[in-house]
Design a protein around this motif. Sequence first.
Motif, PDB file in Angstrom:
ATOM      1  N   ARG A  51       0.852  -1.178   0.000  1.00 44.76           N
ATOM      2  CA  ARG A  51       0.000   0.000   0.000  1.00 44.76           C
ATOM      3  C   ARG A  51       0.896   1.238   0.000  1.00 44.76           C
ATOM      4  O   ARG A  51       1.770   1.382   0.850  1.00 44.76           O
ATOM      5  N   ASN A  56       2.101  -0.825   4.082  1.00 43.72           N
ATOM      6  CA  ASN A  56       1.616  -2.152   4.473  1.00 43.72           C
ATOM      7  C   ASN A  56       1.808  -3.133   3.321  1.00 43.72           C
ATOM      8  O   ASN A  56       1.568  -2.805   2.165  1.00 43.72           O
ATOM      9  N   THR A  57       2.241  -4.329   3.667  1.00 43.60           N
ATOM     10  CA  THR A  57       2.557  -5.319   2.635  1.00 43.60           C
ATOM     11  C   THR A  57       1.641  -6.533   2.714  1.00 43.60           C
ATOM     12  O   THR A  57       1.125  -6.880   3.782  1.00 43.60           O
ATOM     13  N   TYR A  58       1.469  -7.182   1.578  1.00 43.00           N
ATOM     14  CA  TYR A  58       0.619  -8.358   1.473  1.00 43.00           C
ATOM     15  C   TYR A  58       1.344  -9.355   0.560  1.00 43.00           C
ATOM     16  O   TYR A  58       1.889  -8.973  -0.466  1.00 43.00           O
ATOM     17  N   TYR A  59       1.316 -10.610   0.942  1.00 45.52           N
ATOM     18  CA  TYR A  59       1.996 -11.642   0.167  1.00 45.52           C
ATOM     19  C   TYR A  59       1.056 -12.796  -0.123  1.00 45.52           C
ATOM     20  O   TYR A  59       0.192 -13.127   0.691  1.00 45.52           O
ATOM     21  N   ASP A  61       0.110 -16.537  -0.091  1.00 43.22           N
ATOM     22  CA  ASP A  61       0.426 -17.502   0.966  1.00 43.22           C
ATOM     23  C   ASP A  61       1.634 -18.357   0.628  1.00 43.22           C
ATOM     24  O   ASP A  61       2.413 -18.743   1.505  1.00 43.22           O
ATOM     25  N   THR A  64       5.604 -16.467   1.157  1.00 44.63           N
ATOM     26  CA  THR A  64       6.174 -15.847   2.352  1.00 44.63           C
ATOM     27  C   THR A  64       7.597 -16.350   2.572  1.00 44.63           C
ATOM     28  O   THR A  64       7.915 -17.500   2.322  1.00 44.63           O
TER      29      THR A  64
END
Length: 118
Positions: A51, A56-59, A61, A64
């Motif tokens: 973001r 903010n981070t998102y990976y 599944d 990781t």
Amino acid sequence: VQLQASGGGLVQAGDSLRLSCAASGRTFSTYAVGWFRQAPGKERDFVAAIRWSDGNTYYADSETGRFTISRDYAKNTVYLEISNLKPEDTAVYYCASRPYATADFGPWGQGTQVTVSS
């Protein structure tokens, strides 16, 4: 805004690589930036997103640990670092923007090829 990925190449298994994503001289004005990859004969898969406003981070599944997404505000650039590269990481890597929270990612640029030899 269309983004351009760069930094790919031919590497050996176990190496690390940092991919870059920039907006061709423009300043980022977007909700988020995501990285995706498409292996030969497969669909394009989500890898990670960040973001823009707060980092903010998102990976995905499955990604990781070896993948790290980051951003440089001053350089208007988003990075994807991949460590301990494996032959199955071979793919074209794309980055794209999500202009607001409920939008899709896009448009898509040409991507950057990452080839991992064993």
